[in-house]
Motif scaffolding. Structure first.
Motif: not given
Length: 423
Positions: A196, A260-261, A263-264, A266, A268-270, A272-273
């Motif tokens: 990361h 964000l990196l 969280v993503r 761990r 899915d995209e929804d 995380a967003l």
């Protein structure tokens, strides 16, 4: 530019360079503090989604990823690059991880390779201590150990930061809140560079060119010379303060990219967003309020335009494409062609279906403000600020961030700082 069919008016002041030296000296510590409070905004949602251990892991990864990048940037900007303990301490004084006074670092330099610091007051501890010893240990042990070393890594790969004592406090009123040694020794094993860290280091933000510091005019243009007991922002030139403000805003974006990196990795995209938008909503609103109050701005559209000009969500302008036009009404155009969009930074979390962060931002200036979409396409989101008949209830994300003692923290004039470098 904003389409004339959408609005007519004058483009509001849009850069830090539009502020006076005195205004910037007030604003820069505010930006450092608000950058620190990003975690107060985001961490509750991590605990909800991943538990305490997951929150701890995200915090480690976001700070590991961001702090070496922005530490080196500030060193270069203010011309204090080096490989010493003194250089490490100078960097901490201009780091959103250690905003002045709220995180009251006191330093001692013994020689090039040895020093100590203590926290006479730790605002982060004041926020976390009521949550219990498990959360205190997570912050002061699990998170601090790898992230302090990552920050030191930006200066010297053989630097290690180790505790003398740290919370949970025993006795419960122990002061200073913690104390640490910093030692540079080639026998130390450098910390591993994590994936990361590499990813954020390759972002557009990491290599972004910002405003050069001009050497004309009153005040200091760099941080060469001895380490000072405090950074007194009034002592710097207008040009140096502009660059500091830009760098501190970029620190916030870099931290968010790391967040964000992590969280993503761990979710899915929804999910995380969703977490990212809640984090932005909470910090955007509180930051607007603090900037308005710090600069003594009115709560009308002109005051909002002034806040938008310096709000870290939309700065530095070399990173974010935003236009603010003020006439009989105020229109904001958020372009989609900037480096921030390339990185997937904060502005990309705002769109016509997700206006919560922008609503929180404008309501930090006046709770009657709201935004409504005028146009949206692949090139830009254009919104108008409207005034409601009555105040809108504060967003829960902002209210949650406000639990931090940093929400109402007041900076004090500490007088002339003293040099700390050992001769």
């Amino acid at each position: 530019m904003v389409n004339d069919a959408v609005v007519s008016g004058v483009t509001a002041p849009s850069t830090f360079a539009d502020l006076s030296r005195e205004e910037l000296a007030v604003l820069v510590p505010e930006l450092l503090l608000c950058g620190h409070l990003i975690d107060r905004s985001g961490m509750p949602y991590l605990i909800e989604a991943f538990g305490r251990e997951g929150m701890t892991a995200v915090a480690i990864e976001e700070w590991q990823a961001a702090s070496p990048v922005y530490t080196r940037r500030m060193q270069r900007a203010l011309d204090f690059e080096g490989d010493s303990v003194e250089t490490i301490f100078k960097g901490l004084q201009l780091d959103i991880g250690a905003p002045p006074q709220f995180m009251d670092f006191r330093y001692r330099v013994d020689d090039h390779d040895h020093g100590e610091f203590r926290l006479d007051h730790c605002g982060a501890l004041m926020d976390v201590e009521p949550m219990g010893d498990e959360y205190v240990t997570a912050m002061c042990h699990d998170i601090e150990d790898p992230t302090f070393d990552a920050t030191a890594l930006a200066t010297n790969e053989y630097a290690q930061v180790r505790p003398i004592h740290r919370p949970p406090r025993s006795p419960v009123d122990r002061s200073p809140h913690c104390a640490w040694t910093v030692t540079i020794d080639h026998a130390n094993v450098p910390p591993a560079v994590q994936p990361h860290m590499v990813t954020v280091g390759r972002s557009a933000a990491a290599s972004l060119e910002l405003s050069p510091i001009h050497t004309g005019g009153a005040g200091r243009h760099d941080y060469t010379g001895p380490l000072l007991s405090d950074v007194r922002f009034d002592d710097f030139s207008q040009s140096a303060l502009v660059r500091m403000a830009e760098e501190v805003c970029l620190q916030q974006h870099l931290l968010n990219l790391g967040f964000l990196l992590a969280v993503r990795a761990r979710a899915d995209e929804d999910v995380a967003l969703g977490i990212g938008r809640k984090q932005l909503t909470g910090i955007a609103g509180l930051t607007s309020e603090r900037i308005r109050d710090a600069l003594g701005l009115p709560d009308d559209l002109s005051g909002l335009a002034a806040v938008l000009a310096v709000h870290p969500a939309f700065n530095p302008r070399q990173y974010v494409h935003v236009e603010v036009v003020l006439g009989d009404r105020l229109v904001i155009r958020l372009g989609r062609d900037a480096a921030a969009d390339q990185d997937g930074a904060w502005p990309t979390l705002i769109d016509g279906d997700h206006l919560e962060p922008l609503n929180a931002l404008v309501r930090g200036v006046n709770p009657r403000f709201s935004v409504k979409v005028l146009e949206e396409d692949a090139a830009a989101l254009t919104v108008e600020v409207v005034t409601e008949d009555s105040p809108v209830e504060e967003a829960s994300e902002v209210a949650l961030t406000r639990f931090s003692t940093g929400a109402n923290f007041a900076f004090a004039d500490r007088g002339i700082p003293l040099p700390l470098t050992v001769i």
